[in-house]
Design an enzyme around this catalytic site. Structure first.
Site, PDB file in Angstrom:
ATOM      1  N   HIS A  71       0.826  -1.212   0.000  1.00  0.00           N
ATOM      2  CA  HIS A  71       0.000   0.000   0.000  1.00  0.00           C
ATOM      3  C   HIS A  71       0.855   1.255   0.000  1.00  0.00           C
ATOM      4  CE1 HIS A  71       0.096   1.364   4.266  1.00  0.00           C
ATOM      5  NE2 HIS A  71       0.092   0.092   4.618  1.00  0.00           N
ATOM      6  N   ASP A 183       6.154   1.972   6.519  1.00  0.00           N
ATOM      7  CA  ASP A 183       4.796   1.405   6.475  1.00  0.00           C
ATOM      8  C   ASP A 183       3.954   2.304   5.572  1.00  0.00           C
ATOM      9  OD1 ASP A 183       2.250   0.403   6.968  1.00  0.00           O
ATOM     10  OD2 ASP A 183       2.141   1.168   9.012  1.00  0.00           O
ATOM     11  N   GLU A 217      -4.990   2.315   2.586  1.00  0.00           N
ATOM     12  CA  GLU A 217      -4.998   1.163   3.498  1.00  0.00           C
ATOM     13  C   GLU A 217      -5.166   1.611   4.945  1.00  0.00           C
ATOM     14  OE1 GLU A 217      -3.302  -1.747   6.359  1.00  0.00           O
ATOM     15  OE2 GLU A 217      -2.613   0.274   5.930  1.00  0.00           O
ATOM     16  N   GLU A 218      -4.552   2.748   5.284  1.00  0.00           N
ATOM     17  CA  GLU A 218      -4.493   3.185   6.682  1.00  0.00           C
ATOM     18  C   GLU A 218      -5.850   3.599   7.250  1.00  0.00           C
ATOM     19  OE1 GLU A 218      -2.056   2.700   8.551  1.00  0.00           O
ATOM     20  OE2 GLU A 218      -0.228   2.682   7.355  1.00  0.00           O
ATOM     21  N   ASP A 240       3.130  -6.305   3.756  1.00  0.00           N
ATOM     22  CA  ASP A 240       2.973  -5.138   4.625  1.00  0.00           C
ATOM     23  C   ASP A 240       4.026  -5.272   5.720  1.00  0.00           C
ATOM     24  OD1 ASP A 240       1.972  -2.847   5.990  1.00  0.00           O
ATOM     25  OD2 ASP A 240      -0.087  -3.346   5.423  1.00  0.00           O
ATOM     26  N   HIS A 327       4.405   3.557  12.928  1.00  0.00           N
ATOM     27  CA  HIS A 327       3.634   4.805  13.011  1.00  0.00           C
ATOM     28  C   HIS A 327       4.370   5.897  13.792  1.00  0.00           C
ATOM     29  CE1 HIS A 327      -0.598   3.348  11.635  1.00  0.00           C
ATOM     30  NE2 HIS A 327       0.386   2.792  10.941  1.00  0.00           N
TER      31      HIS A 327
END
Length: 362
Positions: A71, A183, A217-218, A240, A327
């Site tokens: 993603h 990510d 995606e998030e 991922d 994150h």
């Protein structure tokens, strides 16, 4: 194929440019253009959709379709409220971590260009010693050096502008890649490298390969949900990130035991088709690719779920890249794991038969 030879100078240069470029959820298009430009020599054609998912296709006329997917989006913030004295309050765009925000520099994306700002925070001297106030959404604010709301708006900043961190790519201790948005732009990078290797090694696949870089995606796997209905694949291998659980304050009894540098992570979950996963594990063992195992309750929390439960059920599996500090702006992965994920996807594709159903009832 030697693992050490997978990443070359040109791929690392693209990786740095791709990671440094902002690609917040809902605003991925500029990053997608960079990705498509890199992928162009290695594919036959592209598919794009309304919201910006990009797919490089090899053998577009083949009836049997295999997806490899990452993603494209990164977590960010939105401008939510501007005070009369020119301070900006925010809401999340994806799972942005409020605890890392105080004193971070930010880029506010406007029609007039980037506006620089900082997440302000009271000095330690002024905070109430009896009851330290923690960072939370309603006390986080951005200061862009303006005194009034009018000055803020004159810079092009308005409610709905998206906000990202400027932290850029670096390599630590020769083999650790560090950046925000690993990510999961690293996923998009790894699937692009698979396409490059297929092209450079002159490998002809008997099926159509759809190298898919999904958006959004998030915020709930939305890009994958959309594109899988367009592609209608037979198989999907998703990549991922997952958590390295060996750093402090993580409970291995809950999160499992995963460590960067010890190989790709193969997930067990209801959405993961067992026969496809077994093919991946057999491929890893036969090619002496190190791997780790992870179990997920109910959902994987990745685009695997969106592919698996689409179109009446698509055989799907997840190959994860172990990551520290997800994150945050210092997400960290091991170069060996990046190369081994690429190698595992590449070798699995070469091991996959055309028209394979992965049925449990043969």
């Amino acid at each position: 194929m030697s693992t050490k030879s997978i990443l070359n100078e040109s791929s690392l240069s693209f990786l740095e440019e791709y990671l440094n470029n902002a690609s917040p959820t809902g605003f991925e298009a500029e990053g997608q253009k960079l990705w498509m430009n890199y992928l162009k020599p290695y594919v036959d054609t592209f598919i794009t959709d309304t919201y910006g998912t990009a797919v490089g296709v090899i053998n577009p006329d083949a009836p049997y379709k295999v997806v490899i997917e990452g993603h494209a989006d990164e977590i960010s913030w939105y401008v939510n409220y501007i005070t009369d004295n020119g301070l900006i309050y925010v809401i999340r765009n994806g799972g942005s971590d409020h605890q890392i925000a105080p004193s971070k520099r930010v880029n506010i994306h406007t029609k007039k260009g980037i506006v620089k700002g900082v997440f302000g925070w009271p000095a330690i001297h002024t905070r109430n010693r009896d009851k330290e106030e923690n960072a939370k959404i309603d006390n986080l604010f951005i200061d862009i050096g303006c005194d009034t709301k009018e000055q803020v708006e004159a810079k092009g900043v308005h409610v709905g502008c998206v906000i990202t961190y400027p932290d850029e790519f670096m390599i630590m201790n020769d083999d650790k890649f560090v950046c925000r948005a690993i990510d999961n732009r690293m996923g998009g990078f790894m699937i692009a490298e698979v396409a490059r290797l297929l092209h450079e090694n002159k490998k002809k696949l008997p099926f159509g390969l759809y190298i898919t870089n999904s958006v959004q995606e998030e915020v709930g796997l939305r890009g994958a949900e959309m594109i899988t209905k367009t592609i209608k694949p037979n198989v999907a291998i998703v990549t991922d990130v997952c958590h390295d659980t060996t750093t402090p304050m993580i409970n291995k009894k809950i999160e499992g035991e995963i460590q960067i540098g010890k190989g790709p992570v193969i997930t067990y979950a209801p959405a993961v088709q067992n026969n496809l996963r077994d093919l991946i594990i057999d491929t890893a063992e036969n090619n002496k690719i190190p791997f780790q195992r992870l179990a997920s309750s109910r959902v994987t929390g990745t685009d695997t779920d969106a592919f698996a439960y689409s179109n009446g059920g698509v055989a799907s599996a997840l190959i994860s890249l172990p990551l520290r500090y997800m994150h945050t702006t210092v997400e960290m992965v091991h170069r060996d794991d990046v190369e081994n994920v690429i190698k595992l996807i590449y070798e699995t594709l070469l091991n996959m038969k055309d028209e394979e159903t992965f049925s449990y009832f043969k």
